[in-house]
Structure formats: C-alpha cells, structure tokens
Design an enzyme around this catalytic site. Structure first.
Site, PDB file in Angstrom:
ATOM      1  N   LYS A  97      40.883 124.263 -27.982  1.00 40.47           N
ATOM      2  CA  LYS A  97      39.808 123.274 -27.848  1.00 40.47           C
ATOM      3  C   LYS A  97      40.323 121.833 -27.794  1.00 40.47           C
ATOM      4  O   LYS A  97      39.729 120.975 -27.134  1.00 40.47           O
ATOM      5  CB  LYS A  97      38.814 123.413 -29.001  1.00 40.47           C
ATOM      6  N   GLU A 119      28.248 120.264 -29.860  1.00 39.78           N
ATOM      7  CA  GLU A 119      27.892 121.443 -30.634  1.00 39.78           C
ATOM      8  C   GLU A 119      29.174 122.160 -31.025  1.00 39.78           C
ATOM      9  O   GLU A 119      30.228 121.920 -30.450  1.00 39.78           O
ATOM     10  CB  GLU A 119      27.028 122.375 -29.791  1.00 39.78           C
ATOM     11  N   SER A 386      44.036 132.153 -28.133  1.00 44.80           N
ATOM     12  CA  SER A 386      43.353 130.861 -28.029  1.00 44.80           C
ATOM     13  C   SER A 386      43.167 130.127 -29.346  1.00 44.80           C
ATOM     14  O   SER A 386      42.925 128.921 -29.353  1.00 44.80           O
ATOM     15  CB  SER A 386      41.987 131.063 -27.357  1.00 44.80           C
TER      16      SER A 386
END
Length: 402
Positions: A97, A119, A386
């Site tokens: 991210k 969010e 990830s």
C-alpha cells in the site's frame, strides 16, 4: 512509472474505461474535479522533480527494490513447482500500500490540497497513507469500519500514533464498503480542497489508473529480478484480489508476456454456496459501485450485497475495472480460496519459512500451494506477498486457539 511499463498499457481510454468497465458514474460537478486530478496527475508525474523525489522516497523511505525470495522448504513440501515471493511485506509500513500512498500524498501536496481522506479495511492502506501524509506534512483522515477496528487493533494504534484522524464507521456492515461510503461523504463536503486517496485500483477515473501506475513498480522490479536470477520469466504469477491493487501492481509489467500465466485469487470465505464470501469476479455481474462500472455482488435492484472475508482487506463487493476487463478477454484467470485454506497457508508459511503473511496474501499463497503440486519441478510460480501478518497475528491466534 517507467516508459518501458507505460508502452504495455493502452488503457484506460480518455473516458476512463477499460473495455466496458470503469468510467465516472458521478455527478457532473465531481466529474470536473476528477478531470482536474487527472490533468494534474498527467502533468505533475512527468516532471523531472516529481520523478526524482518519488524515486528517492521509493529507495530511502519505502526500501525498494523489495527482494525476490525462493521458498525452498515450502516448495519441497509441495513437491512440484518452485514457489517464489515478491517480498512487499518488507516495505516500510508492511505492505504494498505504501507504493501508491507516497505517490498520492505527493500529488495532493503538489495540487495544494489541505487534507487527504481515505478508507481502510485491514488498516494497511490507513497506516501507509498516515505515514505518507506525516512525511509530506498534510492532514490525514481515515475512515474504518467498527468491525475492522476491533479486528485490526495494531494498525489502529499505528494510525493514531502517526497523527491521523481515525473515524469509526458504524453504518451498514461496519466494514470496508461502508468505510468507503463514509469517507466519500466527507470528501463531498469540500472536494476542491480535499483529496480522496483511494486505496485500490477502484473508484471513478482517474483513480484506477493512478493507483495502478504507482503500484506497477512491483511488477517492473519483479520481472527484471526474476530474469536476472532464473534466466527466464516465471511460469505463473499469483496475487490476491479484493479491489486488486497488489495484483495489478504485479501483473502490469507482464501483460505482454503471453507465456506467463496470471491468476488472481478472491476470497471464498465460508463457501461460495453461502452468502459469506466476496468472490466478485467469480459470482458477480456487471453493475456500478462507488463511481465506476465493474463486476459487483449485487441484489436484484443493483444494490451492493453484504460481503465477507476473514481478510478485512478483501471484503469488498466490487473489484478494479481493469481486472474485470482482463477476466473478460481471458488474460487473467480468477480463482477462489476459502477461510480454512487461507488459515492453513498462513500457518504453513509461518512454520516452514519463518514468514508470517497477511491474511490477504495468504489467499494467494494457498492457491500457489495447490498449483505447485500439479506442476513440474522445473516450473516456477511467483506470488506477490503483498503484506505481513503482524496485524493479523493476535486474531489468528485467538481464532485457532493457539
């Protein structure tokens, strides 16, 4: 984004569509603002100063390039193909991210925005964005469902320490979809001065493009690293898919390599024969959600259905428009993994390789384990690991009574 990567991408079109998915299903006044963001993105990100600053932060702040790791013990136990990981879990803040959060925060700063909104589900996007906003000196507000707040307590604590405003969301299912609704409502109060940093390759144009482009560094690095290490490309790529940012990050650089099979893995939750899953591409149909057209899990009136996954970052009733297009043209296959298989992969990787993965990533690991058994020993699978499982460790320990 490198020029070598950019040449492989001819989408979205000017209207923001990947085939028949995407677009801007939003009020006219917001279309104007989204187009301004698109223009600023296209202009600012091509400047030498932006590219230099982003490259420096990628290297010195995030810690790129993330390494390729051969999971020998896991591969040996599966008895087939070699399983490799792109170690995005080693990035600063613990997941992929941060790649697009740094880019979005820099873009918001260059556009003169006063606050960045977002969010979060699992909290990785929230932590990454809070970190990026602290770095560039801009206010940050994160909306998070109350169920996810209770489940992902370590990330909640980190966001508060980083100085962001955390808004608990009690509406609806109190999870990711409702957090998106809540954050977007706040964004609409002042879209001129606020910047909505969407956390995946979803939302109205240009966000699926922006997030994909910033995440494409994952695949660009992986392709070069794997060729250097193995003197060939992987036979298959595997990544989990909720909204789909980590998968698009890995897949993008390989789209022209037709010999490389690509598999996106969705959450089957408690079973595809129940209503406790989030298998959007597997069981969904075309609809509109959060300002764009995509496959969605919806009722007869076109309203999003409640969804579920043991991984908070995957419980979303839609998915990225480029994923929808890649499914339709057959370039990417989409499979599912249920909660039980996910947890088994979580424990297996932890105890065989000393790597605790995020529950989201564990879906991809579980499917790679299945694939490996059916493949030859000279074949290879590259999984996008990830995120790391720090945020999930207490939950899993309680869930499994460890």
């Amino acid at each position: 984004m490198t020029s070598s990567t950019r040449k492989n991408i001819d989408m979205p079109n000017k209207a923001g569509y990947f085939g028949e998915y995407g677009g801007q299903i939003i009020p006219p006044e917001l279309i104007e603002i989204m187009n301004q963001i698109n223009e600023a993105y296209d202009e600012v990100t091509q400047t030498q100063s932006f590219q230099k600053e982003l490259a420096q932060l990628n290297a010195e702040y995030i810690g790129r390039p993330s390494p390729i790791y051969y999971a020998k013990r896991l591969s040996d136990e599966m008895g087939g193909a070699g399983i490799f990981f792109k170690r995005e879990d080693l990035n600063h803040t613990g997941a992929h991210k941060i790649n697009h959060c740094i880019g979005e925060a820099l873009l918001a700063k260059h556009m003169g925005k006063t606050k960045v909104l977002a969010e979060t589900g699992a909290g990785q996007h929230g932590v990454a964005l809070a970190s990026a906003c602290a770095l560039v000196g801009i206010d940050c507000e994160i909306h998070m469902g109350e169920i996810d707040i209770a489940k992902e307590h370590p990330n909640v604590t980190k966001m508060k320490i980083l100085g962001c405003k955390l808004v608990p969301v009690s509406r609806g299912t109190k999870t990711l979809k409702d957090a998106v609704d809540s954050a977007f409502d706040e964004y609409l109060t002042d879209p001129v001065n606020f910047f909505y940093a969407i956390g995946s390759v979803v939302g109205p144009h240009p966000f699926p493009k922006i997030v994909r482009d910033f995440q494409s560094i994952v695949g660009t690095e992986a392709r070069e690293q794997f060729l250097k290490r193995e003197n060939k490309l992987p036979d298959a790529l595997v990544a989990c898919v909720g909204g789909g940012s980590n998968a698009m990050g890995l897949f993008t650089a390989f789209l022209d390599d037709k010999e490389v099979k690509m598999i996106g893995v969705e959450p089957a939750g408690k079973g595809l024969d129940t209503d406790q899953h989030a298998a959007t591409l597997t069981l969904g149909s075309k609809g509109a959600l959060h300002g764009f057209e995509c496959y969605t899990l919806q009722d007869e009136e076109g309203e999003p259905l409640p969804v579920y996954s043991i991984a908070s970052g995957l419980d979303y009733p839609g998915t990225g428009p480029q994923h929808c297009h890649l499914k339709d043209i057959g370039r990417v296959e989409y499979e599912t993994i249920n909660d039980k298989e996910c947890l088994e992969a979580f424990i297996k990787l932890s105890r065989l390789e000393g790597i605790i993965p995020a529950l989201e990533s564990s879906h991809a690991i579980a499917h790679a384990m299945k694939m490996a058994k059916a493949m030859d020993k000279d074949q290879t699978i590259l999984v996008n690991l990830s995120g790391r499982g720090d945020k999930d460790a207490d939950f899993v320990a309680d869930y499994l009574s460890l």
